[in-house]
Design an enzyme around this catalytic site. Structure first.
Site, PDB file in Angstrom:
ATOM      1  CB  SER A  65      -0.855   0.072   1.267  1.00  0.00           C
ATOM      2  OG  SER A  65      -1.604  -1.072   1.436  1.00  0.00           O
ATOM      3  CG  ASN A  85      -3.203   4.381   0.371  1.00  0.00           C
ATOM      4  OD1 ASN A  85      -4.387   4.339   0.704  1.00  0.00           O
ATOM      5  ND2 ASN A  85      -2.464   3.292   0.256  1.00  0.00           N
TER       6      ASN A  85
HETATM    7  P1  NAD Z   1      -2.380  -9.406   6.873  1.00  0.00           P
HETATM    8  O1  NAD Z   1      -1.680  -9.053   8.145  1.00  0.00           O
HETATM    9  O2  NAD Z   1      -3.824  -9.739   6.907  1.00  0.00           O
HETATM   10  O3  NAD Z   1      -1.626 -10.639   6.174  1.00  0.00           O
HETATM   11  C1  NAD Z   1      -0.237 -10.671   6.003  1.00  0.00           C
HETATM   12  C2  NAD Z   1       0.187 -12.131   5.967  1.00  0.00           C
HETATM   13  O4  NAD Z   1       1.567 -12.186   5.585  1.00  0.00           O
HETATM   14  C3  NAD Z   1       0.066 -12.850   7.328  1.00  0.00           C
HETATM   15  O5  NAD Z   1      -0.750 -14.002   7.203  1.00  0.00           O
HETATM   16  C4  NAD Z   1       1.526 -13.217   7.652  1.00  0.00           C
HETATM   17  O6  NAD Z   1       1.645 -14.459   8.329  1.00  0.00           O
HETATM   18  C5  NAD Z   1       2.133 -13.279   6.271  1.00  0.00           C
HETATM   19  N1  NAD Z   1       3.589 -13.162   6.240  1.00  0.00           N
HETATM   20  C6  NAD Z   1       4.399 -12.368   6.979  1.00  0.00           C
HETATM   21  N2  NAD Z   1       5.678 -12.566   6.634  1.00  0.00           N
HETATM   22  C7  NAD Z   1       5.686 -13.487   5.640  1.00  0.00           C
HETATM   23  C8  NAD Z   1       6.716 -14.097   4.864  1.00  0.00           C
HETATM   24  N3  NAD Z   1       8.000 -13.779   5.043  1.00  0.00           N
HETATM   25  N4  NAD Z   1       6.361 -15.014   3.943  1.00  0.00           N
HETATM   26  C9  NAD Z   1       5.053 -15.345   3.756  1.00  0.00           C
HETATM   27  N5  NAD Z   1       4.039 -14.783   4.454  1.00  0.00           N
HETATM   28  C10 NAD Z   1       4.364 -13.875   5.385  1.00  0.00           C
HETATM   29  O7  NAD Z   1      -2.082  -8.196   5.879  1.00  0.00           O
HETATM   30  P2  NAD Z   1      -2.972  -7.692   4.650  1.00  0.00           P
HETATM   31  O8  NAD Z   1      -3.948  -6.693   5.142  1.00  0.00           O
HETATM   32  O9  NAD Z   1      -3.421  -8.849   3.854  1.00  0.00           O
HETATM   33  O10 NAD Z   1      -1.876  -6.866   3.814  1.00  0.00           O
HETATM   34  C11 NAD Z   1      -0.952  -7.504   2.977  1.00  0.00           C
HETATM   35  C12 NAD Z   1      -0.358  -6.486   2.032  1.00  0.00           C
HETATM   36  O11 NAD Z   1      -1.400  -5.902   1.269  1.00  0.00           O
HETATM   37  C13 NAD Z   1       0.363  -5.336   2.718  1.00  0.00           C
HETATM   38  O12 NAD Z   1       1.462  -4.949   1.940  1.00  0.00           O
HETATM   39  C14 NAD Z   1      -0.695  -4.242   2.745  1.00  0.00           C
HETATM   40  O13 NAD Z   1      -0.149  -2.945   2.786  1.00  0.00           O
HETATM   41  C15 NAD Z   1      -1.386  -4.492   1.425  1.00  0.00           C
HETATM   42  N6  NAD Z   1      -2.764  -4.003   1.296  1.00  0.00           N
HETATM   43  C16 NAD Z   1      -3.671  -4.180   2.309  1.00  0.00           C
HETATM   44  C17 NAD Z   1      -4.984  -3.732   2.150  1.00  0.00           C
HETATM   45  C18 NAD Z   1      -6.034  -3.940   3.230  1.00  0.00           C
HETATM   46  O14 NAD Z   1      -7.079  -3.276   3.158  1.00  0.00           O
HETATM   47  N7  NAD Z   1      -5.830  -4.832   4.190  1.00  0.00           N
HETATM   48  C19 NAD Z   1      -5.375  -3.105   0.952  1.00  0.00           C
HETATM   49  C20 NAD Z   1      -4.447  -2.977  -0.077  1.00  0.00           C
HETATM   50  C21 NAD Z   1      -3.148  -3.424   0.113  1.00  0.00           C
END
Ligand code: NAD
Length: 283
Positions: free
Chosen positions: A117, A188
């Site tokens: 993000s 953003n």
């Molecule tokens: P989340 O915390 O729900 O999930 C992240 C996952 O990554 C977790 O299950 C964790 O165990 C896993 N993880 C951590 N380190 C790891 C590794 N080395 N190898 C494999 N898996 C690993 O987070 P999210 O909300 O799904 O966000 C993920 C990405 O998407 C981030 O970069 C975030 O900025 C982006 N994003 C989030 C949203 C949102 O609304 N949640 C929207 C757009 C983009």
């Protein structure tokens, strides 16, 4: 070599795997946490069942779609993918290390995309030997429902990689929009200052949260008010993105509202903590 890999099976990763598999891709869904993989599979199954009830997919589709998704904890499973979409936790050091490893594991022609993000796609690409094949694919939450994919070109991303990823996102039934890599991209950079200003309005007593959200919903035709949206995104995430904008663009217009800092310090993070600008009953 065929198929896709999704790294990170949290909120975004499960949705991305769902959409890829629904559109015929075989997907390796990888997460270091086995319980995240179990939750992801359960979420995908639940969302597919909802699609069947709505009549948007056939009753026998969920089994076929789930069959295309393989889960595992080893990053090596990304080795056979033509497209890797990284959706791991929003932590620069973690993403840089993941991309260094993916660069070693994946075939030279594979495209490495990130769903970040706020982290610089250019900087992520610089941690690989193939920055021309590193790109942002910024899906929106919830992924199966939201139409937009913000496709972010890093400084070194090639035209060919951009074309391939734009076409891939379109084939997933999404509307891709091409933008260049600057802090906050477009989504953003435009959204967070609005949310921040709404929080200043609360802090200064201009109006109550419900009133501010009602003005923006009924007056500006926003489907959701900025404070309800901030609670949905997570106030800690909002603060982190504002810090990236403030630091990366060097302009005080992006300074985070002190009330936002105070709420994050108090652990009032929005929906996920049960309390933000609104209260959320525990489900
Ligand atoms: P989340 O915390 O729900 O999930 C992240 C996952 O990554 C977790 O299950 C964790 O165990 C896993 N993880 C951590 N380190 C790891 C590794 N080395 N190898 C494999 N898996 C690993 O987070 P999210 O909300 O799904 O966000 C993920 C990405 O998407 C981030 O970069 C975030 O900025 C982006 N994003 C989030 C949203 C949102 O609304 N949640 C929207 C757009 C983009």
């Amino acid at each position: 070599m065929s198929g896709a890999a999704v790294v990170g099976a949290g909120t975004m990763g499960n949705g991305i795997a769902h959409v890829l598999a629904q559109h015929g891709w075989t997907v390796s869904l990888i997460d270091t946490a086995p319980d995240a993989l179990e939750r992801a599979t359960a979420t995908i199954r639940g969302n597919l069942d909802r699609q069947v009830k709505k009549g948007t997919i056939a009753p026998d589709a969920p089994a076929q779609i789930l069959e295309r998704i393989r889960t595992g904890t080893a990053l090596d499973a990304a080795g056979g993918a033509t497209l890797v979409i990284e959706a791991a936790s929003e932590n620069p050091a973690l993403k840089f290390e993941l991309f260094e490893r993916l660069d070693r594991i994946c075939a030279p022609e594979a495209i490495l995309a990130t769903n970040t993000s706020s982290i610089s796609v250019t900087e992520i690409g610089a941690h690989t030997t193939r920055p021309q094949q590193v790109i942002g694919m910024h899906f929106m939450n919830p992924v199966p429902v939201m139409q937009l994919v913000e496709v972010i070109r890093g400084h070194a991303t090639s035209d060919e990689t951009t074309r391939t990823v734009m076409a891939t996102a379109a084939a997933l039934g999404k509307t891709p929009v091409e933008v260049n890599d600057y802090p906050g991209f477009v989504s953003n950079r435009v959204l967070l200052p609005m949310i921040n200003e709404a929080i200043f309005c609360v802090m200064e007593g201009v109006a109550a949260p419900e009133a501010i959200d009602t003005v923006m919903k009924l007056g500006m035709a926003h489907p959701m008010g900025p404070l309800a949206l901030a609670d949905f995104i997570g106030l800690d995430v909002c603060l982190a993105i504002l810090e990236v904008l403030h630091h990366g663009l060097g302009d005080d217009k992006y300074r985070a509202c002190p009330l936002l800092r105070k709420m994050v310090a108090a652990g009032h993070l929005g929906r996920k903590s049960g309390r933000g600008f609104y209260q959320y009953p525990k489900s």
